[in-house]
Motif scaffolding. Structure first.
Motif, PDB file in Angstrom:
ATOM      1  N   ASP A 509       1.021  -1.092   0.002  1.00  9.32           N
ATOM      2  CA  ASP A 509      -0.176  -0.322  -0.494  1.00  9.32           C
ATOM      3  C   ASP A 509       0.519   1.216  -0.180  1.00  9.32           C
ATOM      4  OD1 ASP A 509      -2.392   1.781   0.136  1.00  9.32           O
ATOM      5  OD2 ASP A 509      -2.462   1.263   1.902  1.00  9.32           O
ATOM      6  N   LEU A 510       1.425   1.806  -0.922  1.00 14.09           N
ATOM      7  CA  LEU A 510       1.882   2.710  -1.695  1.00 14.09           C
ATOM      8  C   LEU A 510       0.903   4.015  -1.347  1.00 14.09           C
ATOM      9  CD1 LEU A 510       4.306   1.692  -4.899  1.00 14.09           C
ATOM     10  CD2 LEU A 510       5.014   0.848  -1.254  1.00 14.09           C
ATOM     11  N   SER A 511      -0.167   4.054  -0.878  1.00 10.85           N
ATOM     12  CA  SER A 511      -1.126   5.667  -1.515  1.00 10.85           C
ATOM     13  C   SER A 511      -0.517   6.566  -0.111  1.00 10.85           C
ATOM     14  CB  SER A 511      -2.437   5.033  -1.224  1.00 10.85           C
ATOM     15  OG  SER A 511      -2.485   4.023  -0.114  1.00 10.85           O
ATOM     16  N   GLY A 512      -0.431   5.822   0.853  1.00 10.98           N
ATOM     17  CA  GLY A 512       0.051   7.302   2.247  1.00 10.98           C
ATOM     18  C   GLY A 512       0.983   7.435   2.182  1.00 10.98           C
ATOM     19  N   SER A 513       1.535   7.943   4.057  1.00  9.02           N
ATOM     20  CA  SER A 513       3.266   8.387   3.814  1.00  9.02           C
ATOM     21  C   SER A 513       4.042   7.446   3.758  1.00  9.02           C
ATOM     22  CB  SER A 513       2.767   9.255   5.045  1.00  9.02           C
ATOM     23  OG  SER A 513       2.774   8.448   5.771  1.00  9.02           O
ATOM     24  N   SER A 514       3.629   6.339   3.752  1.00  6.77           N
ATOM     25  CA  SER A 514       4.738   5.585   4.044  1.00  6.77           C
ATOM     26  C   SER A 514       4.138   3.952   4.070  1.00  6.77           C
ATOM     27  CB  SER A 514       5.571   5.169   5.806  1.00  6.77           C
ATOM     28  OG  SER A 514       4.222   5.319   6.336  1.00  6.77           O
ATOM     29  N   SER A 515       4.770   2.891   2.866  1.00  2.00           N
ATOM     30  CA  SER A 515       3.736   1.913   2.277  1.00  2.00           C
ATOM     31  C   SER A 515       4.257   0.321   3.791  1.00  2.00           C
ATOM     32  CB  SER A 515       5.383   0.851   1.965  1.00  2.00           C
ATOM     33  OG  SER A 515       6.283   0.920   2.358  1.00  2.00           O
ATOM     34  N   ALA A 516       3.104   0.052   3.364  1.00  2.00           N
ATOM     35  CA  ALA A 516       2.861  -1.404   4.280  1.00  2.00           C
ATOM     36  C   ALA A 516       2.439  -2.438   3.433  1.00  2.00           C
ATOM     37  CB  ALA A 516       1.598  -0.641   5.259  1.00  2.00           C
ATOM     38  N   LEU A 517       2.658  -3.271   4.265  1.00  2.00           N
ATOM     39  CA  LEU A 517       2.629  -4.606   3.238  1.00  2.00           C
ATOM     40  C   LEU A 517       1.627  -5.327   4.227  1.00  2.00           C
ATOM     41  CD1 LEU A 517       5.905  -6.591   3.078  1.00  2.00           C
ATOM     42  CD2 LEU A 517       4.915  -5.153   1.650  1.00  2.00           C
ATOM     43  N   SER A 518       0.414  -5.788   3.268  1.00  2.00           N
ATOM     44  CA  SER A 518      -0.726  -6.313   3.774  1.00  2.00           C
ATOM     45  C   SER A 518      -1.423  -7.692   3.229  1.00  2.00           C
ATOM     46  CB  SER A 518      -2.237  -5.617   4.069  1.00  2.00           C
ATOM     47  OG  SER A 518      -2.318  -5.090   2.350  1.00  2.00           O
ATOM     48  N   PHE A 519      -1.877  -8.484   4.005  1.00  2.00           N
ATOM     49  CA  PHE A 519      -1.860  -9.867   2.892  1.00  2.00           C
ATOM     50  C   PHE A 519      -3.501 -10.077   1.559  1.00  2.00           C
ATOM     51  CE2 PHE A 519       1.284 -11.393   5.900  1.00  2.00           C
ATOM     52  CZ  PHE A 519       1.620 -12.155   4.978  1.00  2.00           C
ATOM     53  N   ARG A 520      -3.278 -10.690   0.647  1.00  2.00           N
ATOM     54  CA  ARG A 520      -4.411 -11.180   0.214  1.00  2.00           C
ATOM     55  C   ARG A 520      -3.491 -13.149  -0.368  1.00  2.00           C
ATOM     56  NH1 ARG A 520      -4.128  -8.886  -6.082  1.00  2.00           N
ATOM     57  NH2 ARG A 520      -3.064 -10.304  -6.361  1.00  2.00           N
ATOM     58  N   GLN A 521      -5.877 -13.205  -0.194  1.00  2.00           N
ATOM     59  CA  GLN A 521      -5.526 -14.976   0.210  1.00  2.00           C
ATOM     60  C   GLN A 521      -6.099 -15.192  -0.987  1.00  2.00           C
ATOM     61  OE1 GLN A 521      -6.784 -15.723   4.195  1.00  2.00           O
ATOM     62  NE2 GLN A 521      -4.067 -15.751   4.616  1.00  2.00           N
ATOM     63  N   SER A 522      -6.450 -15.904  -1.853  1.00  2.00           N
ATOM     64  CA  SER A 522      -7.625 -16.692  -2.557  1.00  2.00           C
ATOM     65  C   SER A 522      -7.404 -18.172  -2.053  1.00  2.00           C
ATOM     66  CB  SER A 522      -6.917 -16.168  -4.357  1.00  2.00           C
ATOM     67  OG  SER A 522      -5.645 -16.947  -4.508  1.00  2.00           O
ATOM     68  N   ARG A 523      -8.837 -18.608  -2.942  1.00  3.29           N
ATOM     69  CA  ARG A 523      -8.730 -20.988  -2.872  1.00  3.29           C
ATOM     70  C   ARG A 523      -9.169 -20.291  -3.912  1.00  3.29           C
ATOM     71  NH1 ARG A 523      -5.527 -18.954   0.037  1.00  3.29           N
ATOM     72  NH2 ARG A 523      -4.560 -19.976   2.173  1.00  3.29           N
ATOM     73  N   SER A 524      -9.313 -21.488  -4.802  1.00  8.01           N
ATOM     74  CA  SER A 524     -10.491 -21.982  -5.977  1.00  8.01           C
ATOM     75  C   SER A 524     -10.184 -23.529  -6.040  1.00  8.01           C
ATOM     76  CB  SER A 524      -9.269 -21.554  -7.373  1.00  8.01           C
ATOM     77  OG  SER A 524      -8.120 -22.125  -7.822  1.00  8.01           O
ATOM     78  N   TYR A 525     -11.325 -24.093  -5.812  1.00  9.85           N
ATOM     79  CA  TYR A 525     -11.975 -25.645  -6.275  1.00  9.85           C
ATOM     80  C   TYR A 525     -12.557 -25.900  -7.406  1.00  9.85           C
ATOM     81  CZ  TYR A 525     -10.672 -24.846  -1.093  1.00  9.85           C
ATOM     82  OH  TYR A 525     -10.743 -24.047   0.100  1.00  9.85           O
ATOM     83  N   LYS A 526     -12.247 -27.258  -8.512  1.00  7.19           N
ATOM     84  CA  LYS A 526     -12.875 -27.029  -8.986  1.00  7.19           C
ATOM     85  C   LYS A 526     -12.524 -28.760  -9.600  1.00  7.19           C
ATOM     86  CE  LYS A 526     -11.239 -23.255 -12.002  1.00  7.19           C
ATOM     87  NZ  LYS A 526     -10.716 -22.284 -13.299  1.00  7.19           N
ATOM     88  N   ALA A 527     -14.129 -29.273 -10.915  1.00 11.19           N
ATOM     89  CA  ALA A 527     -14.363 -30.206 -10.115  1.00 11.19           C
ATOM     90  C   ALA A 527     -14.719 -30.800 -11.662  1.00 11.19           C
ATOM     91  CB  ALA A 527     -15.022 -31.035  -9.129  1.00 11.19           C
TER      92      ALA A 527
END
Length: 665
Positions: A509-527
């Motif tokens: 996240d570079l939108s603020g005065s200092s950069s910060a890290l955050s997690f994005r999680q994704s899962r997918s299941y197919k049959a």
């Protein structure tokens, strides 16, 4: 045109009732193969370039008795282990008398054999002339070429809505026309004309090529539009290729096809000029030149290039101002040295010059108005080891990739890949399978995959760890991906495939005065479950679930889809139909549905909100060599929580219609 949902499944089951009365087919197994093959390779795009490029391969299949190891590895998803098994069988048992003999090769799964058969033939099985050998053939007074013509028209209700809301001056119809004239597999002349919805000019994009093959001492000569593939795709490649999600092991080695005429309607990433290649014993030498225009966004003050404009749309005054804004002159040479089925090493050198300089603050990894590209690549074939890689250098920035594939046992193969792309390395002509498949990103990463064949099915597992060289808000800074798939044929005509994908990524996240890290999680299941009543008749069930958790959000957004598809074919007519029900919490948890539209046109649509989509696909053989194809679809959408910028709001129903004519004489 509303069809009650209770009627369509009944119609689909009625189609299946004709299953045991089929002899000839317009809906071949190849269509199902393309759909399954490309399903993991498409994102939110119309990938007609990839599907049309693949479509040309079975037209010119490999002779199973003459194919080399590298030839076999060009067949999609045929692994090094599978190719070795085929060559070992040919060496010990003699020549193949039929491609179906592949079923006798131990260690290759039957579903894989069914998929690769369209790419192969046996020369001894060619139909011989019934004319007595003592009679001399009548000389051909007037050479009669082969003609391949394709015309496609597509219409979508969304095109009309966009036209009314944005005041586009052009027709809402998408048009595509392609003509190829070929003579004895040596000469080929081709034309392409294409117009997107909303564009006023019916020749907004045009392409031409003339190619000559096997004209000694030259192997290939191309004038006009073409692609050149080299190494592993770091320095120069065509705009389409297979991605690593398709197979945990075999899809990671890029198998170049060197110089090829351009067949896609993609208005980016092709060369326009001339290319030539010749072979001298174990050496192959190529030279190429291109003088082409690219669409670009420029800075109003300095006139420098800020970014490339790649959508291909030229509907409004603003979009037309971006057309052909940048000229690129590219020229270079390529040399390869091959030792039978043991070793291939090569070098590529080219220079690219632009008519405008690039803005230093732009997101592009370019500066100035020119750069030199140097690349070394290699492939080493050992008894149980396949080594491939490429090292490239441009603008004082290096890039490297290296892969090691191991045949551990008769049923187990594994792959390890390392990659490092320095920040600032120019990637405008690259195609590479990194953390973002198909796009060369500035990152360092390691990948591992394993393929296990058992009597109860095939298991594939992969793990990918990566870290970006430069933090960006729209791309992950670092993360990992994990995937596992299981495929099996419990019965002769029944196929089962299960897939799971897991991704955890750090977002800057570079939108603020200092950069910060955050997690994005994704899962997918197919049959997927597919049953073939006979060769041209099938019924398929698919279910998919997506789970997405945005950075710094405790909410898990879900998306679900289930569809049934069935099709059958008779001598002159084929029909297929699909009905899909879906529901997503937001655009983030959208579901991609891959659809085989018309021949040579495979598309992937994002479905989000809540609704139903159905379509009917039809092909009709008018005369020998003349075929008409049609597809009609409708989507009914009701609810959505969010949509991404630039996408339509799915609060109404929409429909689409495609009509295509293919003439092969």
């Amino acid at each position: 045109m509303k069809i009650p949902l209770i009627i369509l499944p009944g119609f689909m089951l009625l189609l299946s009732s004709f299953a045991f009365a089929q002899n000839d087919s317009l809906l071949t197994g190849d269509d199902l193969f393309w759909n399954n093959l490309l399903e993991e390779n498409l994102t939110e795009a119309d990938e007609s370039g990839l599907s049309e490029g693949l479509e040309s391969q079975p037209v010119d299949p490999l002779d199973l008795n003459k194919a080399t190891l590298e030839d076999l590895l060009r067949i999609p998803f045929l692994s090094y282990q599978d190719a070795k098994l085929i060559l070992e069988y040919r060496k010990t048992s003699g020549i193949f008398f039929s491609p179906n003999e592949l079923y006798m090769v131990k260690g290759i799964p039957k579903p894989l054999i069914q998929n690769v058969l369209p790419f192969l033939f046996v020369s001894s099985y060619k139909v011989k002339s019934t004319t007595s050998s003592t009679l001399k053939a009548t000389p051909e007074l007037i050479p009669i070429p082969d003609i391949d013509f394709r015309s496609r028209m597509q219409s979508n209700s969304l095109f009309y809505k966009a036209l009314n809301s944005k005041n586009y001056s052009g027709s809402p119809i998408r048009l595509y026309n392609r003509l190829k004239v070929m003579h004895k597999g040596v000469y080929q002349l081709g034309f392409i004309l294409e117009k997107d919805p909303g564009e006023k000019s019916f020749t907004d994009f045009s392409s031409f090529h003339l190619s000559i093959n096997s004209l000694k001492p030259f192997t290939t000569v191309v004038f006009g539009d073409y692609n050149l593939e080299s190494g592993q795709g770091l320095a120069l490649w065509s705009p389409y290729g297979f991605l690593r999600e398709g197979s945990a092991v075999s899809s990671f080695h890029m198998q170049e096809r060197s110089i090829r005429p351009y067949l896609s309607s993609d208005e980016n990433s092709f060369l326009r000029g001339a290319a030539i290649s010749l072979s001298l014993s174990s050496f192959s030498l190529s030279a190429f030149y291109s003088n082409n225009f690219r669409d670009a966004n420029t800075d109003t003050a300095s006139g420098k290039v800020v970014s490339f404009y790649t959508s291909g749309y030229h509907r409004t005054y603003t979009e037309l101002q971006k057309k052909d804004k940048l000229r690129e002159v590219l020229f270079g040479t390529k040399m390869d040295y091959t030792v039978d089925d043991l070793l291939t090493v090569g070098a590529l050198l080219y220079r690219s010059e632009f008519s405008r300089s690039f803005l230093e603050e732009s997101p592009l990894s370019l500066s100035g108005n020119s750069f030199n590209m140097m690349s070394l690549y290699w492939k080493v074939f050992l008894e149980s080891v396949f080594i491939s890689g490429e090292a490239a250098y441009a603008m004082k920035k290096p890039a490297f990739t290296g892969s090691l594939e191991l045949i551990l046992t008769d049923n187990i193969s594994a792959l390890v890949q390392l990659r490092h792309i320095e920040s600032g390395f120019p990637s405008m002509h690259s195609f590479f399978s990194g953390s973002t498949s198909g796009c060369l990103r500035e990152e360092t990463g390691v990948y591992g995959g394993i393929n296990i064949k058992t009597l109860s099915g095939t298991i594939e597992v992969f793990y990918d760890q990566f870290k970006k060289q430069k933090a960006q808000t729209i791309l992950p800074a670092s993360g990992h991906k994990f995937g596992i798939s299981y495929s099996h044929c419990p019965m002769e005509n029944l196929k089962l495939k299960l897939r799971y994908r897991n991704g955890d990524e750090e977002i800057c996240d570079l939108s603020g005065s200092s950069s910060a890290l955050s997690f994005r999680q994704s899962r997918s299941y197919k049959a997927d479950i597919q049953y073939n009543f006979s060769a041209p008749v099938f019924i398929r069930f698919h279910a998919g679930l997506n789970r997405f958790q945005a950075p710094l959000s405790p909410i898990v957004e879900k998306g679900f889809i289930i569809f049934e598809e069935t099709g059958f074919s008779r001598e002159m007519l084929s029909l297929s139909a699909r009905i899909a029900c879906f529901k997503t919490d937001s655009y983030n948890s959208r579901i991609f549905q891959t659809e085989y539209d018309t021949p040579g046109n495979l598309v992937s649509f994002p479905l989000f909100g809540q609704g139903v989509k159905w379509y009917i696909n039809c092909r009709f053989r008018i005369l020998s060599g003349i075929q008409a194809s049609m597809k009609y679809s409708e989507t009914y959408l009701s609810k959505t929580k969010a949509s991404s910028p630039g996408t339509y709001s799915p609060e109404e129903e929409n429909s689409s219609f495609s009509l295509q004519l293919d003439v092969k004489l």
